[in-house]
Design an enzyme around this catalytic site. Structure first.
Site, PDB file in Angstrom:
ATOM      1  N   HIS A 114       0.825  -1.194   0.000  1.00  0.00           N
ATOM      2  CA  HIS A 114       0.000   0.000   0.000  1.00  0.00           C
ATOM      3  C   HIS A 114       0.869   1.258   0.000  1.00  0.00           C
ATOM      4  O   HIS A 114       1.248   1.748   1.059  1.00  0.00           O
ATOM      5  CB  HIS A 114      -0.900   0.007   1.239  1.00  0.00           C
ATOM      6  CG  HIS A 114      -1.777  -1.204   1.346  1.00  0.00           C
ATOM      7  ND1 HIS A 114      -1.295  -2.456   1.673  1.00  0.00           N
ATOM      8  CD2 HIS A 114      -3.119  -1.366   1.159  1.00  0.00           C
ATOM      9  CE1 HIS A 114      -2.293  -3.331   1.690  1.00  0.00           C
ATOM     10  NE2 HIS A 114      -3.405  -2.707   1.379  1.00  0.00           N
ATOM     11  N   HIS A 173      -4.273   3.096  -3.381  1.00  0.00           N
ATOM     12  CA  HIS A 173      -4.422   2.637  -1.990  1.00  0.00           C
ATOM     13  C   HIS A 173      -3.702   1.320  -1.754  1.00  0.00           C
ATOM     14  O   HIS A 173      -2.819   1.234  -0.914  1.00  0.00           O
ATOM     15  CB  HIS A 173      -5.906   2.493  -1.624  1.00  0.00           C
ATOM     16  CG  HIS A 173      -6.119   1.818  -0.312  1.00  0.00           C
ATOM     17  ND1 HIS A 173      -6.282   2.508   0.859  1.00  0.00           N
ATOM     18  CD2 HIS A 173      -6.154   0.507   0.026  1.00  0.00           C
ATOM     19  CE1 HIS A 173      -6.400   1.643   1.848  1.00  0.00           C
ATOM     20  NE2 HIS A 173      -6.346   0.425   1.375  1.00  0.00           N
ATOM     21  N   GLU A 185     -16.809  -4.651  24.791  1.00  0.00           N
ATOM     22  CA  GLU A 185     -15.926  -5.807  24.922  1.00  0.00           C
ATOM     23  C   GLU A 185     -14.739  -5.739  23.963  1.00  0.00           C
ATOM     24  O   GLU A 185     -13.611  -6.079  24.323  1.00  0.00           O
ATOM     25  CB  GLU A 185     -16.708  -7.110  24.674  1.00  0.00           C
ATOM     26  CG  GLU A 185     -17.838  -7.369  25.655  1.00  0.00           C
ATOM     27  CD  GLU A 185     -19.111  -6.583  25.343  1.00  0.00           C
ATOM     28  OE1 GLU A 185     -19.178  -5.947  24.261  1.00  0.00           O
ATOM     29  OE2 GLU A 185     -20.038  -6.603  26.171  1.00  0.00           O
ATOM     30  N   HIS A 240     -27.043 -15.948  25.340  1.00  0.00           N
ATOM     31  CA  HIS A 240     -25.939 -15.706  26.271  1.00  0.00           C
ATOM     32  C   HIS A 240     -25.154 -16.978  26.609  1.00  0.00           C
ATOM     33  O   HIS A 240     -24.196 -16.910  27.365  1.00  0.00           O
ATOM     34  CB  HIS A 240     -26.482 -15.092  27.574  1.00  0.00           C
ATOM     35  CG  HIS A 240     -26.900 -13.662  27.443  1.00  0.00           C
ATOM     36  ND1 HIS A 240     -27.777 -13.222  26.480  1.00  0.00           N
ATOM     37  CD2 HIS A 240     -26.552 -12.541  28.151  1.00  0.00           C
ATOM     38  CE1 HIS A 240     -27.966 -11.906  26.604  1.00  0.00           C
ATOM     39  NE2 HIS A 240     -27.232 -11.476  27.601  1.00  0.00           N
TER      40      HIS A 240
END
Lengths: 684, 684
Positions: free
Chosen positions: A29, A264, A418, A480
């Site tokens: 890049h 890029h 988290e 969960h």
């Protein structure tokens, strides 16, 4: 000050090195290095203090290239300032086993602080580095001894700005008022999909303002070196807020394709390379050329850094005379070794002790050792009371002005974030003076998977306190209850996954986690109570697996982890009394540590000639490595009281016995080989 | 309008039901329902259109409780309005196999649109629902036929506001100017760690403004029903921006512990329950009481909704006469069935066809089928050119005012936001008219793990186009090379992980992915070219595994997936020519689909009596289920040209042959049982 020819030459040298390296690699890049060369020059040569001859000097300024794909920028700078990164290393950019891999890796390249590339991570790492700096300064600085006062600088691009992990970390940094953190946003309007107008039209500075950051905008990042310098100087003066400088640049500055996505992620074409060099006054036919005056200028700055370190070393020596204990503590921390005898504080348990949830056992460890292991710095993603991560007299790490903690506090309120918690922990670890741990439910460690992976790649000693580790969490239900999570992280290299069965195993997990300097650990801990087992000792458990119930003439080996170990021990009785069958039990709290034991030991635990059944209330994937047959849960769980959930899925002595009998029957008349015996060694 | 006694009674009924259900369950979160009862009453009873007797009516307003732990709020509303959620269901809150699990699950409870609880997900799902609405409206609405004009409403709390996935989604929604999306932020200042001042002090409304949202603040969400109504009415009028209403409420309103963390995640104590009921005019000794006038009022609104649906049905019938094709298309989409014969468009390949990267093969599928499967709506997390997710004449899904696409566009620019891409896809799928697919590198599907898990729990037909699937990506190096990723998602229930070896296998993967109405799929695709294989056909590959090279008297079975299949086929030659050994080859592109075949078929692929070696250039975890020995990579990769990386780790015919010989040697004289033969069936 004003800038002149030499500055421009240095900037263009960086650009040309990036062009050459990506061209030679035919990969990489060039765009970001070419666009960010000006700000790099100003930052590194005017502001940053570092000593290339000792990249580990504690009080160096930290630099994190969060847009890690632009790593040729960093490699060029490291080379030019005299780090141990040679022109040959640059020539080997993106080649096997080179010092210049495709993205910056902290373990491969001197001067690279953290491993970046996965977008957003570096930005959050920088927040962690700044937290560690503030905490270390508050702990060790004394009047006349500003031992630790470095800044943390990070570059980030549009990609990082979009990633949730960086958004979370930015919010945390704003809350924490981290004045030592300066982020430079490469506003080049280009990402891989081209113009950012297709997906990213928010007002980034306004967002950072909302987080509580100090914001500035330098509108011509390609030319306005004075403006860049002024902005950085101003940011350094702002002590009560982190700073972001939006720097509008032209990606691939100098290329025919500048300002487009074409520059890029692809090297420049040959004619473009030549044109760039000609434009910048370099010989188009030569490669990897560095004008001597650029070396001279940069080496002068490096020498000033070396002198600063020498001064610092004297200061630290003097500090040692006045503050002996602190000096010893800091020196020890920097060595990575724990205080002698710390492990004697680890709680131990007898079988007659009460049943306790392993999340509480974990709390007991932290309670017992936090004084003797002062580098421990903990926190939770808003589940403090559930994760049991806070020792009783802990002080929060907070800006003192908030009145709810101070900079020396060792408990971090990560919020419901988290992913950034994990990435911030990686940054804290990289600073070198602290060992971070952080809590969430095991299921939500998955939210942090991107950062946990980098803990492992980066060899970071960080500890994930992952409670509510199974269907045993009960009523919160399938959303969960982890099923795939242990398999996921067991498959991750250089990551220890512990699922302790009782108090001694929990202490053992902490022992190995804390003494493994280069490996992160995930401790999977129960919500529900667990009895203390007969044969469980720290000495046994630190082997990763051991015989919990031996029976010389056993018909079957039952393997389990965590909450299922006591369950299979109950099954032994069920099998004996109701079916006349003899079983032995193996507790296997940590695959990775067990795998590291001698083959002889492992075969003593899992011998040839006896069939085995593993029991774990989640995905069986991977258990085939240790057992012949597996009882687990290859479906999602259920919402209900935990005993009802266990019963629904037949995780009871009866349900296990049924499968043990089927296993014995299936292998009748055969002498199954131990799964430990394999045809060849794996590559590690 | 003004509010009176009946409104207050309805609000308090919701509160008391939440108090009773959590008390009876001795588990759950009463605080959010008590605090958000007022806004729920106003929203559901004054604004929302829905028919409880047909929760699947297309043009219903969508409601998403992103703070899913407050699900008793939603269950109470569903009951009161007459959905098939009874008082008995409420009494069984959080009990095994009830209709009222601990967090809302779309498959369990009529009227629950999406599965929420993992924080931030619901918010992002709502963005997806709003995208789907806008796209469906632009595709099917005609003058005089406003078939689709529903709103999407979502409630979210501080936890969701902090999560990166919601931050990413909010930025996307702002960019997309989704005027049909109205989010209500429960600003109660409490999370599990207590007062949000410990971790979350940013200016949330300012942040949303920065994203391009319309923002409002109702300062007294406990009492100001008129203010709430006015804010929602205003938000509905704003057509060119999504709207957020910050609603300051008191968590646990009415409880002795109102406004504290004590009422967030724990039922009220018995005396507090009684006091709340007394305060609200309910009999403290009675449970689950609903005043008849509340039923009457809510059922009246429900009947109005039913009448709206009846009108809509007439409109749709009339539409069918005028727009026959569109009517048929929309009806078919709602059935979940694909157009007849669509699969004939799937590309097929002969062994003589050119070698092509499977990411390009995936592009060829999309190119071939996008016309015949108009419900396909794709995108990428800023890796369009790398993921090859965009067919050649695709139009971007964009607000027309930007001039770069329109609402009927079928290509979504997700930006560098993998997690919200996945969660948005779940929302798009839940709308019912579209099949979403989204691209990123396989390694960065891990960033989205939280949402992928919910694709699986929610039975969402979404497709992850996961390119650059191994060390074969080469130069980008270890930070981008997946090792643990396939094991992770293979361990996830109800998720198909495909790693096709060539063109026909890629077409097969799409065939199964698109025809599996209730299962998400991850397609792991190469960056590098792959040859077209001899025995590969769509018919073979849709079995998940098949014999790619048969040899009746083979000494060994070699198993592989993806790029390693052609490599082990090359190894067959190496083994025969250099070692006189005969090998057969099995391609196993999808474990989950193979597992679903008959045992007889699976044993024909992996027969008894012959040793087997699997080859996959990543973690071996889980392969023990199909092979006796495993060759993989249980360490991180390396940065370099992909062939160099393969060579470094010995993934060459020679390296594989060496291990094949070791395997044959190890099993010499034994007749190893097929790994397919097991002692008992797993629970599924």
């Amino acid at each position: 000050m004003t800038y002149g020819h030499l500055d421009q030459l240095a900037i263009n040298t960086i650009r040309v090195l990036a062009v050459d390296a990506t061209f030679k690699a035919n990969s990489g890049h060039p765009g970001a290095p070419m666009g960010m060369a000006p700000v790099s020059h100003v930052l590194f040569n005017k502001f940053m203090k570092f000593n290339p001859k000792n990249p580990k000097w504690l009080n160096r300024d930290r630099f994190v290239l969060s847009n890690g794909h632009g790593c040729m920028l960093q490699y060029a700078l490291l080379h030019l300032f005299g780090y141990d990164v040679t022109i040959k290393d640059l020539e080997e950019f993106r080649k096997i086993d080179s010092r210049t891999p495709g993205h910056p890796e902290a373990n491969d390249t001197p001067g690279v602080e953290v491993t970046t590339g996965p977008l957003g991570q570096g930005f959050a790492n920088a927040v962690g580095l700044a937290i560690a700096q503030a905490n270390t300064a508050a702990t060790f600085n004394k009047p006349g001894y500003n031992l630790v006062d470095n800044y943390t600088y990070t570059f980030f691009g549009d990609g990082c700005a979009m990633e949730g992990v960086a958004c979370e970390a930015a919010s945390t940094a704003g809350h924490l008022q981290l004045g030592n953190l300066i982020a430079i946003y490469d506003d080049n309007h280009i990402s891989i999909d081209g113009d950012t107008k297709v997906a990213f039209t928010e007002d980034v500075l306004k967002r950072f303002e909302a987080y509580g950051w100090h914001t500035q905008w330098v509108k011509d990042g390609d030319h306005d070196l004075e403006g860049i310098e002024a902005a950085i100087a101003k940011a350094r003066e702002v002590k009560d807020k982190p700073s972001v400088i939006k720097l509008t640049t032209t990606i691939g500055f100098g290329s025919k394709l500048q300002g487009t996505g074409g520059v890029h992620g692809n090297p420049l074409k040959e004619d473009d390379c030549k044109a760039v060099k000609a434009k910048f006054g370099f010989d188009p036919e030569q490669f990897f050329v560095v004008p001597q005056e650029v070396y001279d200028s940069y080496h002068k700055h490096a020498a000033e850094g070396a002198a600063l370190e020498a001064e610092w070393n004297q200061l630290f020596e003097k500090y040692g005379k006045e503050y002996k204990a602190e000096h010893a503590d800091l020196s020890r921390r920097l060595s990575g070794l724990l205080p002698e005898g710390w492990e004697k504080k680890l709680p131990t348990y007898k079988p007659t002790d009460a049943a306790i949830a392993s999340r509480k056992l974990s709390e007991a460890v932290l309670e017992a050792i936090h004084d003797v292991v002062p580098e421990l710095i903990g926190g939770s993603a808003d589940l403090t009371g559930s994760n049991n991560t806070r020792w009783s007299n802990a002080v929060d790490f907070q800006p003192p002005v908030l009145g709810i903690g101070d900079w020396a506090g060792r408990y971090i309120r990560y919020g419901v974030r988290e992913h950034s918690m994990a990435a911030i922990m990686n940054g804290i670890c990289a600073y070198g003076t602290l060992i971070p741990f952080g809590g969430t439910f095991l299921n939500f460690v998955s939210y942090a998977a991107g950062a946990v992976r980098l803990s492992a790649i980066s060899h970071d000693r960080v500890i994930y306190v992952a409670t509510h580790d199974s269907i045993g969490l009960g009523e919160d239900g399938p959303t969960h209850q982890p099923i795939e999570t242990l398999a996921h992280f067991r498959a991750l290299p250089n990551c220890m996954v512990w699922r302790p069965a009782d108090g001694n195993e929990t202490s053992a997990a902490y022992y190995i986690a804390l003494t493994s300097k280069h490996t992160p650990s995930i401790l999977a801990l129960t919500r529900q109570n667990l009895p203390q087992l007969e044969n469980s000792t720290i000495e046994n458990a630190i082997k990763g697996g051991y015989v919990a119930v031996e029976n010389p003439n056993a018909d079957i080996t039952l393997l389990a982890t965590g909450s299922e170990v006591s369950l299979v021990i109950d099954t032994v009785k069920e099998l004996k009394e109701k079916h006349g069958v003899t079983a032995r039990v193996v507790s296997l709290p940590c695959f990775e540590v067990f795998d590291a034991q001698s083959k002889e030991y492992r075969l003593s635990v899992l011998p040839d000639g006896i069939p085995s059944l593993s029991v774990e209330v989640m995905s069986t994937l991977g258990w085939e490595r240790y057992s012949h047959e597996q009882f687990g849960l290859n479906r999602f769980g259920a919402s209900g009281a935990y005993k009802d959930v266990y019963k629904k899925f037949e995780f009871t002595p009866e349900g296990i016995a049924k499968r043990a009998l089927a296993t014995i029957d299936f292998y009748k008349g055969t002498k199954p080989r131990s799964p430990i015996n394999r045809a060849f060694q794996q590559l590690i």
